[in-house]
Design a protein around this motif. Sequence first.
Motif, PDB file in Angstrom:
ATOM      1  N   ASN A  68     -30.957 -72.476  66.508  1.00  0.00           N
ATOM      2  CA  ASN A  68     -31.664 -72.775  65.073  1.00  0.00           C
ATOM      3  C   ASN A  68     -30.800 -73.901  64.485  1.00  0.00           C
ATOM      4  OD1 ASN A  68     -33.581 -71.022  66.222  1.00  0.00           O
ATOM      5  ND2 ASN A  68     -33.727 -69.953  64.421  1.00  0.00           N
ATOM      6  N   GLN A  69     -31.309 -75.152  64.084  1.00  0.00           N
ATOM      7  CA  GLN A  69     -30.586 -76.081  63.566  1.00  0.00           C
ATOM      8  C   GLN A  69     -30.681 -76.275  61.883  1.00  0.00           C
ATOM      9  OE1 GLN A  69     -28.379 -78.225  64.683  1.00  0.00           O
ATOM     10  NE2 GLN A  69     -29.002 -78.175  66.929  1.00  0.00           N
ATOM     11  N   ASP A  70     -32.036 -75.505  61.502  1.00  0.00           N
ATOM     12  CA  ASP A  70     -32.215 -75.722  60.092  1.00  0.00           C
ATOM     13  C   ASP A  70     -32.226 -74.420  59.393  1.00  0.00           C
ATOM     14  OD1 ASP A  70     -32.435 -78.424  60.598  1.00  0.00           O
ATOM     15  OD2 ASP A  70     -34.810 -78.410  60.808  1.00  0.00           O
ATOM     16  N   GLY A  71     -31.991 -74.505  58.002  1.00  0.00           N
ATOM     17  CA  GLY A  71     -32.129 -73.217  57.333  1.00  0.00           C
ATOM     18  C   GLY A  71     -31.987 -73.663  55.908  1.00  0.00           C
ATOM     19  N   ALA A  72     -32.032 -72.546  54.907  1.00  0.00           N
ATOM     20  CA  ALA A  72     -31.778 -72.494  53.533  1.00  0.00           C
ATOM     21  C   ALA A  72     -31.380 -71.398  53.005  1.00  0.00           C
ATOM     22  CB  ALA A  72     -33.121 -72.944  52.828  1.00  0.00           C
ATOM     23  N   GLY A  73     -30.312 -71.624  51.878  1.00  0.00           N
ATOM     24  CA  GLY A  73     -29.712 -70.151  51.445  1.00  0.00           C
ATOM     25  C   GLY A  73     -28.961 -70.624  50.273  1.00  0.00           C
ATOM     26  N   THR A  74     -27.605 -70.133  50.137  1.00  0.00           N
ATOM     27  CA  THR A  74     -26.859 -70.241  49.005  1.00  0.00           C
ATOM     28  C   THR A  74     -25.548 -70.288  49.566  1.00  0.00           C
ATOM     29  OG1 THR A  74     -26.668 -67.795  48.707  1.00  0.00           O
ATOM     30  CG2 THR A  74     -28.123 -68.926  47.198  1.00  0.00           C
ATOM     31  N   VAL A  75     -24.802 -71.272  48.863  1.00  0.00           N
ATOM     32  CA  VAL A  75     -23.332 -71.576  49.077  1.00  0.00           C
ATOM     33  C   VAL A  75     -22.711 -70.432  48.805  1.00  0.00           C
ATOM     34  CG1 VAL A  75     -21.283 -72.829  48.622  1.00  0.00           C
ATOM     35  CG2 VAL A  75     -23.564 -74.000  48.737  1.00  0.00           C
ATOM     36  N   ASP A  76     -21.812 -69.786  49.875  1.00  0.00           N
ATOM     37  CA  ASP A  76     -21.186 -68.701  49.609  1.00  0.00           C
ATOM     38  C   ASP A  76     -19.673 -68.849  49.650  1.00  0.00           C
ATOM     39  OD1 ASP A  76     -21.067 -65.361  50.016  1.00  0.00           O
ATOM     40  OD2 ASP A  76     -19.682 -66.043  51.512  1.00  0.00           O
ATOM     41  N   ALA A  77     -19.147 -69.895  50.191  1.00  0.00           N
ATOM     42  CA  ALA A  77     -17.764 -70.063  50.120  1.00  0.00           C
ATOM     43  C   ALA A  77     -17.348 -71.603  50.484  1.00  0.00           C
ATOM     44  CB  ALA A  77     -16.857 -69.325  51.189  1.00  0.00           C
ATOM     45  N   ILE A  78     -16.333 -72.273  50.280  1.00  0.00           N
ATOM     46  CA  ILE A  78     -16.204 -73.676  50.436  1.00  0.00           C
ATOM     47  C   ILE A  78     -14.979 -74.040  50.705  1.00  0.00           C
ATOM     48  CG2 ILE A  78     -16.039 -75.871  48.971  1.00  0.00           C
ATOM     49  CD1 ILE A  78     -17.959 -74.968  47.136  1.00  0.00           C
ATOM     50  N   GLY A  79     -14.770 -74.843  51.827  1.00  0.00           N
ATOM     51  CA  GLY A  79     -13.273 -75.057  52.250  1.00  0.00           C
ATOM     52  C   GLY A  79     -12.739 -76.293  51.563  1.00  0.00           C
ATOM     53  N   ALA A  80     -11.651 -76.433  51.908  1.00  0.00           N
ATOM     54  CA  ALA A  80     -10.887 -77.672  51.366  1.00  0.00           C
ATOM     55  C   ALA A  80     -11.402 -78.859  51.441  1.00  0.00           C
ATOM     56  CB  ALA A  80      -9.376 -77.640  51.778  1.00  0.00           C
ATOM     57  N   GLU A  81     -11.273 -79.947  50.836  1.00  0.00           N
ATOM     58  CA  GLU A  81     -11.783 -81.274  50.773  1.00  0.00           C
ATOM     59  C   GLU A  81     -13.228 -81.357  50.474  1.00  0.00           C
ATOM     60  OE1 GLU A  81     -10.199 -83.008  54.151  1.00  0.00           O
ATOM     61  OE2 GLU A  81      -8.126 -82.240  54.009  1.00  0.00           O
ATOM     62  N   VAL A  82     -13.990 -80.374  49.879  1.00  0.00           N
ATOM     63  CA  VAL A  82     -15.378 -80.160  49.652  1.00  0.00           C
ATOM     64  C   VAL A  82     -15.609 -80.714  48.060  1.00  0.00           C
ATOM     65  CG1 VAL A  82     -17.688 -79.185  49.670  1.00  0.00           C
ATOM     66  CG2 VAL A  82     -15.881 -78.918  51.771  1.00  0.00           C
ATOM     67  N   THR A  83     -16.594 -81.638  47.801  1.00  0.00           N
ATOM     68  CA  THR A  83     -16.835 -81.879  46.505  1.00  0.00           C
ATOM     69  C   THR A  83     -18.146 -81.931  46.539  1.00  0.00           C
ATOM     70  OG1 THR A  83     -16.680 -84.307  46.812  1.00  0.00           O
ATOM     71  CG2 THR A  83     -14.601 -83.375  46.349  1.00  0.00           C
ATOM     72  N   GLY A  84     -18.658 -81.831  45.250  1.00  0.00           N
ATOM     73  CA  GLY A  84     -20.148 -81.852  44.888  1.00  0.00           C
ATOM     74  C   GLY A  84     -21.072 -80.243  45.243  1.00  0.00           C
ATOM     75  N   LEU A  85     -20.280 -79.457  45.732  1.00  0.00           N
ATOM     76  CA  LEU A  85     -20.912 -78.077  45.991  1.00  0.00           C
ATOM     77  C   LEU A  85     -20.111 -77.133  45.399  1.00  0.00           C
ATOM     78  CD1 LEU A  85     -21.959 -78.690  49.519  1.00  0.00           C
ATOM     79  CD2 LEU A  85     -23.505 -78.490  47.645  1.00  0.00           C
ATOM     80  N   SER A  86     -20.836 -75.910  44.920  1.00  0.00           N
ATOM     81  CA  SER A  86     -20.009 -74.864  44.485  1.00  0.00           C
ATOM     82  C   SER A  86     -20.739 -73.628  44.689  1.00  0.00           C
ATOM     83  CB  SER A  86     -20.589 -74.817  42.614  1.00  0.00           C
ATOM     84  OG  SER A  86     -19.948 -75.990  42.133  1.00  0.00           O
ATOM     85  N   VAL A  87     -19.946 -72.563  44.746  1.00  0.00           N
ATOM     86  CA  VAL A  87     -20.332 -71.106  45.221  1.00  0.00           C
ATOM     87  C   VAL A  87     -21.587 -70.903  44.505  1.00  0.00           C
ATOM     88  CG1 VAL A  87     -19.819 -68.647  45.409  1.00  0.00           C
ATOM     89  CG2 VAL A  87     -18.144 -70.294  45.946  1.00  0.00           C
ATOM     90  N   GLY A  88     -22.623 -70.338  45.080  1.00  0.00           N
ATOM     91  CA  GLY A  88     -24.051 -69.939  44.362  1.00  0.00           C
ATOM     92  C   GLY A  88     -25.016 -70.959  44.409  1.00  0.00           C
ATOM     93  N   ASP A  89     -24.702 -72.195  44.887  1.00  0.00           N
ATOM     94  CA  ASP A  89     -25.592 -73.307  44.943  1.00  0.00           C
ATOM     95  C   ASP A  89     -26.720 -73.059  45.870  1.00  0.00           C
ATOM     96  OD1 ASP A  89     -24.392 -74.610  42.901  1.00  0.00           O
ATOM     97  OD2 ASP A  89     -23.504 -76.434  44.222  1.00  0.00           O
ATOM     98  N   ARG A  90     -27.961 -73.173  45.631  1.00  0.00           N
ATOM     99  CA  ARG A  90     -29.071 -73.417  46.413  1.00  0.00           C
ATOM    100  C   ARG A  90     -29.227 -74.344  47.229  1.00  0.00           C
ATOM    101  NH1 ARG A  90     -33.765 -73.834  44.682  1.00  0.00           N
ATOM    102  NH2 ARG A  90     -35.107 -72.297  45.513  1.00  0.00           N
ATOM    103  N   VAL A  91     -28.964 -74.264  48.568  1.00  0.00           N
ATOM    104  CA  VAL A  91     -28.803 -75.637  49.686  1.00  0.00           C
ATOM    105  C   VAL A  91     -29.887 -75.545  50.544  1.00  0.00           C
ATOM    106  CG1 VAL A  91     -26.524 -76.207  49.056  1.00  0.00           C
ATOM    107  CG2 VAL A  91     -26.982 -74.438  50.909  1.00  0.00           C
ATOM    108  N   TRP A  92     -30.067 -76.888  51.155  1.00  0.00           N
ATOM    109  CA  TRP A  92     -30.910 -76.799  52.601  1.00  0.00           C
ATOM    110  C   TRP A  92     -29.894 -77.476  53.595  1.00  0.00           C
ATOM    111  CZ3 TRP A  92     -32.542 -81.503  54.782  1.00  0.00           C
ATOM    112  CH2 TRP A  92     -32.414 -82.788  53.747  1.00  0.00           C
ATOM    113  N   LEU A  93     -30.096 -77.076  55.073  1.00  0.00           N
ATOM    114  CA  LEU A  93     -29.238 -77.402  56.002  1.00  0.00           C
ATOM    115  C   LEU A  93     -30.125 -78.049  56.880  1.00  0.00           C
ATOM    116  CD1 LEU A  93     -27.480 -74.115  56.689  1.00  0.00           C
ATOM    117  CD2 LEU A  93     -26.750 -75.825  55.003  1.00  0.00           C
ATOM    118  N   GLY A  94     -29.348 -79.288  57.517  1.00  0.00           N
ATOM    119  CA  GLY A  94     -29.867 -80.004  58.873  1.00  0.00           C
ATOM    120  C   GLY A  94     -28.984 -80.040  59.656  1.00  0.00           C
ATOM    121  N   ILE A  95     -29.441 -80.005  60.953  1.00  0.00           N
ATOM    122  CA  ILE A  95     -28.768 -79.796  62.315  1.00  0.00           C
ATOM    123  C   ILE A  95     -27.374 -79.129  62.170  1.00  0.00           C
ATOM    124  CG2 ILE A  95     -29.978 -81.760  63.555  1.00  0.00           C
ATOM    125  CD1 ILE A  95     -27.470 -83.683  62.956  1.00  0.00           C
ATOM    126  N   SER A  96     -27.329 -77.948  61.422  1.00  0.00           N
ATOM    127  CA  SER A  96     -26.217 -77.337  61.220  1.00  0.00           C
ATOM    128  C   SER A  96     -25.347 -76.790  62.581  1.00  0.00           C
ATOM    129  CB  SER A  96     -26.548 -76.045  60.395  1.00  0.00           C
ATOM    130  OG  SER A  96     -25.387 -75.230  60.265  1.00  0.00           O
TER     131      SER A  96
END
Length: 347
Positions: A68-96
């Motif tokens: 499965n490529q697509d989904g939706a959920g909440t950000v649980d952890a963020i790696g280095a060099e990632v900007t614009g997202l925070s833990v707890g954000d609601r998000v949708w995913l494409g071709i994950s």
Amino acid sequence: VVARPMRSVTYDAPGDSPVLHLVEREVPDPRAGEVRVRVHVSGVNPTDWKTRSGTGSVRVAAAETVPNQDGAGTVDAIGAEVTGLSVGDRVWLGISGWQRPLGGTAQEFTIALADRVFPLPAEADFDIGASLGVPAVTAHRALTVGELLPDRLSRGSLAGATVLVAGGAGAVGHAAIQLARWAGATVLTTVSSEEKAVLARAAGAHHAINYRDEDAVAQVRAIAPDGVDHVVEVAAGANSALNVAVVKPRATIASYANDGGAPTTIDVGASMRLNLRYQWVLIYTMGADAWAAAGEDITAALRDRALPIGEAAGLPIHRFPLEQTAAAHDAVEGNVVGKVLIDVSGR
């Protein structure tokens, strides 16, 4: 970091749906440029069962794969060099899971590349978020590659344009109708039955035409006497003659599939006289800029509540629990009308 288990659906080799099995795996940690998402809902698309079976254009490249490529959920952890997202954000995913075999969404947590993670506005629930990805991004791409149309979508950006969407009751067709209608186009769609016409009109199509009618071309021409500006095509071979007969000069036929498998024959003389553009659409290889544009425009449409799902909106929902992922794949492979969703979080 304390190791913790999660439920995950995997398969070790291509095959029919029984190769899918539910296992426990450790929750992975994101690396630089990656985001860990707690998946609430996973969306199932034709590309998912085709990849699993080994018959699709995207091939399995590792021994263990999460579908499965697509989904939706909440950000649980963020790696280095990632900007614009925070833990707890609601998000949708494409071709994950593209080129990332363990990055599929049929599991409680997935690791996704940050540039395939997009904000899910409060106006949209997780079901809608999980229904975007492949269908909505494909629709966006198909609507933004035409000579006569702008290369970005926004409210009113297609005002004055006439768009023909083939297969308006399918997931991509549904998204194309909604996005084109939101952008202000006059939207026509071709379908195979009155039941599907009802769904396409519920999605927002102004006109629904049965392509099996002998006078289908005349019906389109009665609505658009000068021809349509743009075609979003799901059956390039079967519909090639109809398309050439209904488009205006300099129109584009944007084809994202060839349902039915009919050979695609191009009438070179007619196409030259019309200065037609044929554009093939596959979102896996369309480039980072196109992905960023699609993410921004689709998210704007979500804020305008322009992409609802459910039978009243033209896309019936079929739900499965995570442990029935195989049945969910079978439903899509069986051409069920509507959107197949997997409740990963247990709801």
